[in-house]
Motif scaffolding. Sequence first.
Motif, PDB file in Angstrom:
ATOM      1  N   ARG A  74       0.834  -1.206   0.000  1.00  0.00           N
ATOM      2  CA  ARG A  74       0.000   0.000   0.000  1.00  0.00           C
ATOM      3  C   ARG A  74       0.871   1.260   0.000  1.00  0.00           C
ATOM      4  N   ASP A  75       1.946   1.217   0.785  1.00  0.00           N
ATOM      5  CA  ASP A  75       2.786   2.408   0.932  1.00  0.00           C
ATOM      6  C   ASP A  75       3.846   2.549  -0.156  1.00  0.00           C
ATOM      7  N   GLY A  76       3.785   1.668  -1.161  1.00  0.00           N
ATOM      8  CA  GLY A  76       4.718   1.807  -2.285  1.00  0.00           C
ATOM      9  C   GLY A  76       6.137   1.351  -1.964  1.00  0.00           C
ATOM     10  N   ILE A  77       6.287   0.570  -0.892  1.00  0.00           N
ATOM     11  CA  ILE A  77       7.630   0.064  -0.538  1.00  0.00           C
ATOM     12  C   ILE A  77       7.877  -1.262  -1.282  1.00  0.00           C
ATOM     13  N   LEU A  78       6.803  -2.053  -1.407  1.00  0.00           N
ATOM     14  CA  LEU A  78       6.886  -3.301  -2.176  1.00  0.00           C
ATOM     15  C   LEU A  78       6.084  -3.141  -3.466  1.00  0.00           C
ATOM     16  N   PHE A  79       6.490  -3.879  -4.497  1.00  0.00           N
ATOM     17  CA  PHE A  79       5.778  -3.815  -5.773  1.00  0.00           C
ATOM     18  C   PHE A  79       5.273  -5.198  -6.167  1.00  0.00           C
ATOM     19  N   VAL A  80       4.466  -5.232  -7.251  1.00  0.00           N
ATOM     20  CA  VAL A  80       3.803  -6.485  -7.626  1.00  0.00           C
ATOM     21  C   VAL A  80       4.741  -7.700  -7.669  1.00  0.00           C
ATOM     22  N   PRO A  81       5.906  -7.632  -8.300  1.00  0.00           N
ATOM     23  CA  PRO A  81       6.736  -8.856  -8.355  1.00  0.00           C
ATOM     24  C   PRO A  81       7.102  -9.392  -6.976  1.00  0.00           C
ATOM     25  N   GLU A  82       7.426  -8.476  -6.058  1.00  0.00           N
ATOM     26  CA  GLU A  82       7.789  -8.919  -4.698  1.00  0.00           C
ATOM     27  C   GLU A  82       6.568  -9.506  -3.987  1.00  0.00           C
ATOM     28  N   VAL A  83       5.421  -8.864  -4.203  1.00  0.00           N
ATOM     29  CA  VAL A  83       4.206  -9.348  -3.533  1.00  0.00           C
ATOM     30  C   VAL A  83       3.804 -10.710  -4.089  1.00  0.00           C
ATOM     31  N   LEU A  84       4.056 -10.904  -5.373  1.00  0.00           N
ATOM     32  CA  LEU A  84       3.771 -12.218  -5.975  1.00  0.00           C
ATOM     33  C   LEU A  84       4.621 -13.305  -5.334  1.00  0.00           C
ATOM     34  N   LEU A  85       5.891 -12.987  -5.092  1.00  0.00           N
ATOM     35  CA  LEU A  85       6.779 -13.958  -4.442  1.00  0.00           C
ATOM     36  C   LEU A  85       6.287 -14.272  -3.024  1.00  0.00           C
ATOM     37  N   ALA A  86       5.886 -13.207  -2.321  1.00  0.00           N
ATOM     38  CA  ALA A  86       5.355 -13.407  -0.962  1.00  0.00           C
ATOM     39  C   ALA A  86       4.103 -14.284  -1.018  1.00  0.00           C
ATOM     40  N   ALA A  87       3.241 -13.999  -2.008  1.00  0.00           N
ATOM     41  CA  ALA A  87       1.987 -14.774  -2.151  1.00  0.00           C
ATOM     42  C   ALA A  87       2.313 -16.240  -2.435  1.00  0.00           C
ATOM     43  N   ASN A  88       3.340 -16.488  -3.249  1.00  0.00           N
ATOM     44  CA  ASN A  88       3.729 -17.873  -3.556  1.00  0.00           C
ATOM     45  C   ASN A  88       4.222 -18.590  -2.309  1.00  0.00           C
ATOM     46  N   ALA A  89       5.010 -17.870  -1.517  1.00  0.00           N
ATOM     47  CA  ALA A  89       5.522 -18.473  -0.279  1.00  0.00           C
ATOM     48  C   ALA A  89       4.354 -18.778   0.663  1.00  0.00           C
ATOM     49  N   MET A  90       3.424 -17.834   0.733  1.00  0.00           N
ATOM     50  CA  MET A  90       2.241 -18.021   1.596  1.00  0.00           C
ATOM     51  C   MET A  90       1.453 -19.252   1.151  1.00  0.00           C
ATOM     52  N   LYS A  91       1.269 -19.371  -0.171  1.00  0.00           N
ATOM     53  CA  LYS A  91       0.500 -20.508  -0.694  1.00  0.00           C
ATOM     54  C   LYS A  91       1.190 -21.834  -0.386  1.00  0.00           C
ATOM     55  N   ALA A  92       2.535 -21.833  -0.437  1.00  0.00           N
ATOM     56  CA  ALA A  92       3.279 -23.064  -0.147  1.00  0.00           C
ATOM     57  C   ALA A  92       3.039 -23.478   1.310  1.00  0.00           C
ATOM     58  N   GLY A  93       3.007 -22.486   2.203  1.00  0.00           N
ATOM     59  CA  GLY A  93       2.721 -22.784   3.610  1.00  0.00           C
ATOM     60  C   GLY A  93       1.296 -23.283   3.785  1.00  0.00           C
ATOM     61  N   MET A  94       0.370 -22.640   3.079  1.00  0.00           N
ATOM     62  CA  MET A  94      -1.040 -23.041   3.178  1.00  0.00           C
ATOM     63  C   MET A  94      -1.252 -24.456   2.649  1.00  0.00           C
ATOM     64  N   PHE A  95      -0.463 -24.808   1.620  1.00  0.00           N
ATOM     65  CA  PHE A  95      -0.581 -26.133   1.017  1.00  0.00           C
ATOM     66  C   PHE A  95      -0.279 -27.227   2.050  1.00  0.00           C
ATOM     67  N   ILE A  96       0.700 -26.963   2.914  1.00  0.00           N
ATOM     68  CA  ILE A  96       1.046 -27.947   3.967  1.00  0.00           C
ATOM     69  C   ILE A  96      -0.089 -28.025   4.989  1.00  0.00           C
ATOM     70  N   LEU A  97      -0.683 -26.867   5.280  1.00  0.00           N
ATOM     71  CA  LEU A  97      -1.694 -26.826   6.343  1.00  0.00           C
ATOM     72  C   LEU A  97      -3.066 -27.345   5.897  1.00  0.00           C
ATOM     73  N   LYS A  98      -3.314 -27.282   4.582  1.00  0.00           N
ATOM     74  CA  LYS A  98      -4.647 -27.623   4.077  1.00  0.00           C
ATOM     75  C   LYS A  98      -5.165 -28.982   4.577  1.00  0.00           C
ATOM     76  N   PRO A  99      -4.399 -30.079   4.366  1.00  0.00           N
ATOM     77  CA  PRO A  99      -4.934 -31.373   4.836  1.00  0.00           C
ATOM     78  C   PRO A  99      -5.093 -31.414   6.355  1.00  0.00           C
ATOM     79  N   LEU A 100      -4.240 -30.687   7.070  1.00  0.00           N
ATOM     80  CA  LEU A 100      -4.325 -30.708   8.535  1.00  0.00           C
ATOM     81  C   LEU A 100      -5.590 -29.995   9.009  1.00  0.00           C
ATOM     82  N   LEU A 101      -5.929 -28.911   8.308  1.00  0.00           N
ATOM     83  CA  LEU A 101      -7.144 -28.174   8.674  1.00  0.00           C
ATOM     84  C   LEU A 101      -8.391 -28.987   8.341  1.00  0.00           C
ATOM     85  N   ALA A 102      -8.282 -29.804   7.304  1.00  0.00           N
ATOM     86  CA  ALA A 102      -9.449 -30.583   6.879  1.00  0.00           C
ATOM     87  C   ALA A 102      -9.646 -31.833   7.736  1.00  0.00           C
TER      88      ALA A 102
END
Length: 231
Positions: A66-94
């Motif tokens: 929001r504050d213009g410190i990070l840009f789309v490419p960096e946020v995409l990388l963060a989103a990918n890392a987040m998804k990788a973590g969520m992927f591990i948790l998905k079966p555990l949550l289910a």
Amino acid sequence: MADDEIILADLSDDELVLQMHDDLYDGLKEEIEEGVNILIARGWTPYDTLTKALVAGMTIVGADFRDGILFVPEVLLAANAMKAGMFILKPLLAETGAPRMGRMVIGTVKGDIHDIGKNLVAMMMEGAGFEVRDLGINNSVEKYLEALDLDKPDILGMSALLTTTMPYMKVVIDTMKEKGLRDDYIVLVGGAPLNEEFSKAIGADAYCRDAAVAVETAKAYMLRKHNAISA
Ligand code: B1M
């Protein structure tokens, strides 16, 4: 190994969570996966791991985007890392063994490609015993209606993260009204720019601030639905 390399397994829980916020910020997928595995091995619940390590980390990313410190490419990388973590948790949550609660179709609206929050809602709903069909991102009204017709869910969930895409939820609800379908479904909406007032204005049943609220709201509506049927 470099002298300053951090061994995640050597960190205390608090240090590890802070380090994971940094790693998410830096889009370090493998470190996030390792961190999630360590917390789970230490007895953390999947929900705490998700909210305290991943979602909290993403909030920091969001603020700097929001504050213009990070840009789309960096946020995409963060989103990918987040998804990788969520992927591990998905079966555990289910794996909660919750009784079948009902069925939900969920998707992000047309023009919007944000899916982390929606994925999280889908995961938590599954964990709470709902059968969920995830329509993915960028869904047109036709796609939602087709899924309603095919799956006959109890609940339609819509997600929007942009102020420019949230009005599309009204297009979907208005079309449901035109076709006489609106009252056949519980319509729940969510996404960072929404609020209670918006949800009322567009004719949704409820606004869900986060995934936990989505689960509680869905359960409450299902109870009401069952009570209405058996009355
Ligand atoms: Co975007 N983005 N983004 N982005 N992005 C936001 C939303 C933004 C607020 C960032 C900012 O400026 N601070 C801003 C929107 C501003 C606005 O509209 N007012 C923004 C923008 C501008 C954009 C682009 C236009 C940027 C550009 O291209 N210049 C572009 C748009 C693309 C498009 O969709 N057409 C864009 C692109 C991207 C990425 C692709 C880089 C990436 C998305 C990756 C992905 O999702 N696969 C991205 C990301 C990651 C974000 C932020 C940083 C994080 C979103 C997120 O995942 N949060 C976001 C900043 C922010 O939200 N603070 C931002 C974590 C997630 C767990 O929370 O999604 O809120 P959230 O979900 C919560 C609740 O909202 C709720 O429960 C979830 C879990 O608790 N919920 C529901 C969500 N959906 C629900 C549905 C329900 C119930 C509850 O149904 C029942």
